[in-house]
Design an enzyme around this catalytic site. Structure first.
Site, PDB file in Angstrom:
ATOM      1  N   GLY A   1       3.854   2.556  -6.992  1.00 32.74           N
ATOM      2  CA  GLY A   1       5.004   2.893  -6.936  1.00 32.74           C
ATOM      3  C   GLY A   1       6.093   1.226  -6.899  1.00 32.74           C
ATOM      4  O   GLY A   1       5.492   0.501  -6.022  1.00 32.74           O
TER       5      GLY A   1
ATOM      6  N   ASN B   1       4.229  -1.035  -4.011  1.00 33.43           N
ATOM      7  CA  ASN B   1       3.569  -2.981  -4.608  1.00 33.43           C
ATOM      8  C   ASN B   1       3.176  -3.317  -3.882  1.00 33.43           C
ATOM      9  O   ASN B   1       2.752  -4.670  -3.213  1.00 33.43           O
ATOM     10  CB  ASN B   1       3.189  -2.181  -5.760  1.00 33.43           C
ATOM     11  CG  ASN B   1       2.773  -1.363  -6.463  1.00 33.43           C
ATOM     12  OD1 ASN B   1       2.296  -0.172  -5.957  1.00 33.43           O
ATOM     13  ND2 ASN B   1       3.363  -0.737  -7.805  1.00 33.43           N
TER      14      ASN B   1
ATOM     15  N   TYR C   1       5.446  10.966 -16.620  1.00 40.03           N
ATOM     16  CA  TYR C   1       5.907  10.555 -15.493  1.00 40.03           C
ATOM     17  C   TYR C   1       6.240  12.066 -15.007  1.00 40.03           C
ATOM     18  O   TYR C   1       6.685  12.599 -16.515  1.00 40.03           O
ATOM     19  CB  TYR C   1       7.379   9.956 -15.024  1.00 40.03           C
ATOM     20  CG  TYR C   1       7.414   8.773 -15.521  1.00 40.03           C
ATOM     21  CD1 TYR C   1       6.924   7.638 -14.118  1.00 40.03           C
ATOM     22  CD2 TYR C   1       7.729   8.409 -16.630  1.00 40.03           C
ATOM     23  CE1 TYR C   1       6.596   6.679 -13.898  1.00 40.03           C
ATOM     24  CE2 TYR C   1       6.841   6.588 -16.014  1.00 40.03           C
ATOM     25  CZ  TYR C   1       7.027   5.798 -15.382  1.00 40.03           C
ATOM     26  OH  TYR C   1       6.864   4.582 -14.627  1.00 40.03           O
TER      27      TYR C   1
ATOM     28  N   ARG D   1       8.231  13.233 -12.091  1.00 42.53           N
ATOM     29  CA  ARG D   1       9.029  13.826 -10.942  1.00 42.53           C
ATOM     30  C   ARG D   1      10.700  14.342 -10.886  1.00 42.53           C
ATOM     31  O   ARG D   1      11.018  13.398 -10.282  1.00 42.53           O
ATOM     32  CB  ARG D   1       9.591  11.948 -10.697  1.00 42.53           C
ATOM     33  CG  ARG D   1      10.164  11.325 -11.848  1.00 42.53           C
ATOM     34  CD  ARG D   1      10.900  10.098 -12.003  1.00 42.53           C
ATOM     35  NE  ARG D   1      10.474   9.017 -11.204  1.00 42.53           N
ATOM     36  CZ  ARG D   1       9.835   7.988 -11.777  1.00 42.53           C
ATOM     37  NH1 ARG D   1       9.922   7.334 -12.914  1.00 42.53           N
ATOM     38  NH2 ARG D   1       9.193   6.633 -10.475  1.00 42.53           N
TER      39      ARG D   1
ATOM     40  N   ALA E   1       2.438  -6.561 -11.960  1.00 39.93           N
ATOM     41  CA  ALA E   1       2.247  -8.154 -11.846  1.00 39.93           C
ATOM     42  C   ALA E   1       4.161  -8.302 -10.403  1.00 39.93           C
ATOM     43  O   ALA E   1       3.524  -9.277 -10.168  1.00 39.93           O
ATOM     44  CB  ALA E   1       2.771  -8.384 -13.336  1.00 39.93           C
TER      45      ALA E   1
ATOM     46  N   ASP F   1       5.443  -7.049  -8.889  1.00 41.17           N
ATOM     47  CA  ASP F   1       5.625  -5.906  -7.743  1.00 41.17           C
ATOM     48  C   ASP F   1       4.748  -7.081  -6.971  1.00 41.17           C
ATOM     49  O   ASP F   1       5.097  -7.255  -5.779  1.00 41.17           O
ATOM     50  CB  ASP F   1       4.699  -4.647  -7.680  1.00 41.17           C
ATOM     51  CG  ASP F   1       5.339  -3.500  -8.282  1.00 41.17           C
ATOM     52  OD1 ASP F   1       7.065  -3.953  -9.287  1.00 41.17           O
ATOM     53  OD2 ASP F   1       5.263  -2.870  -9.239  1.00 41.17           O
TER      54      ASP F   1
END
Length: 310
Positions: A28, A32, A100, A102, A256, A258
């Site tokens: 997430g 991350n 997803y 969620r 990347a 993150d």
């Protein structure tokens, strides 16, 4: 000790290993960033502020947080909700596609756990990091309360850091997202936007335009990420362009930005200047995209960052 809170959602990550097997991990955007910061800067207390469930996957997630040496004091466990989940696919160029699940995510309810006592404890932090994704997923009727709690943190001297990650499918409308992002920019001290996100919402086409856009807000520091092209920073009135050496072996671009965020902020919290922090953040991002999944293998990541000087 220096301390930062990362507010948001961690999800169950699924990835196809072969025609008959799935690999499972946790990821997430804010999680991350927290992981990569802690891996590089052990002296910083890196804490998650989120909600998970009481199910088996939630317990495994909590165990993973602790294994990554993240502070879990404010990882709340909802009695009936569960973590969100996503399936990730990548093409030959390493670009991603997500599916997803969620709607029942416990993280949507996290604001209800942030009572006055918790907020008071959060004021001990140096930084509080949030992104556009938790803004999108928290219950709409909790948003006003969320902004009030952030105002309390800011008044207490906590630096607020915003990454305007935009995921269109999470918002009722683009106008809704813009209204919430505008509030975030107004309240924050540091912004870490990517050109792509600002382009979709505000029609911004370049890193220079992004810097110009951010100057309307009272931000102390702006770091604009333009993919593999460059990074442009603004601190006070000083604007600088930082050249980034592109990575040729791109396996998976997930996380990347993150990784950049986590390591950049960790470097700044550790007293490094903007130039060094950008290069370290870029090294982290370039390392992560050479591995599948959001979280790169510990040994490989630490080895690469050791070679970069941390």
């Amino acid at each position: 000790m220096t301390k930062i809170y990362f507010f948001g959602e961690c999800m169950v990550e699924l990835r196809e290993l072969d025609d008959a097997t799935m690999g499972q991990s946790f990821a997430g955007d804010v999680y991350n960033s927290a992981v990569y910061m802690k891996r590089c800067f052990a002296n910083i207390t890196v804490a998650m502020v989120t909600a998970i469930g009481r199910d088996r996957l939630s317990e495994k997630m909590l165990t993973r947080f602790k294994r990554e040496e993240l502070d879990t004091q404010f990882v709340f466990q909802h009695p009936s909700k569960v973590p969100g989940m996503y399936f990730i696919e990548t093409d030959s160029a390493g670009e991603r596609r997500f599916t997803y699940w969620r709607n029942d995510s416990a993280a949507k309810k996290v604001v209800q756990f942030l009572n006055d006592d918790v907020v008071e404890q959060l004021t001990a932090a140096d930084m509080f990091f949030f992104s556009g994704i938790p803004l999108a997923i928290i219950d709409e009727d909790s948003r006003d309360a969320f902004w009030q709690k952030l105002e309390c943190l800011k008044l207490a001297g906590v630096k607020l850091v915003f990454d305007p990650n935009y995921r269109a499918q999470l918002w009722v409308s683009k106008d809704d997202a813009i209204a919430q992002f505008n509030k975030a920019f107004h309240l924050s001290d540091i912004a870490l936007p990517g050109v792509e996100d600002l382009s979709v919402l505000y029609g911004i086409k370049s890193a220079q335009e992004a810097i110009d856009f951010c100057q309307q807000y009272n931000l102390e520091e702006v770091v604009v990420k333009d993919g593999p092209k460059s990074v442009i920073t603004l601190t006070g009135t000083e604007r600088h362009s930082h050249q980034i050496t592109p990575v040729t072996n791109v396996v998976d671009t997930t996380s990347a930005g993150d990784a950049f965020n986590g390591v950049y902020l960790g470097a700044r919290l550790s007293g490094k200047n903007v130039f060094d922090a950008v290069q370290l953040g870029a090294k982290a991002a370039g390392t992560v995209i050479q591995h599948p999944g959001a979280i790169a293998p510990l040994v490989a990541f630490k080895q690469a960052m050791s070679e970069a000087g941390i």
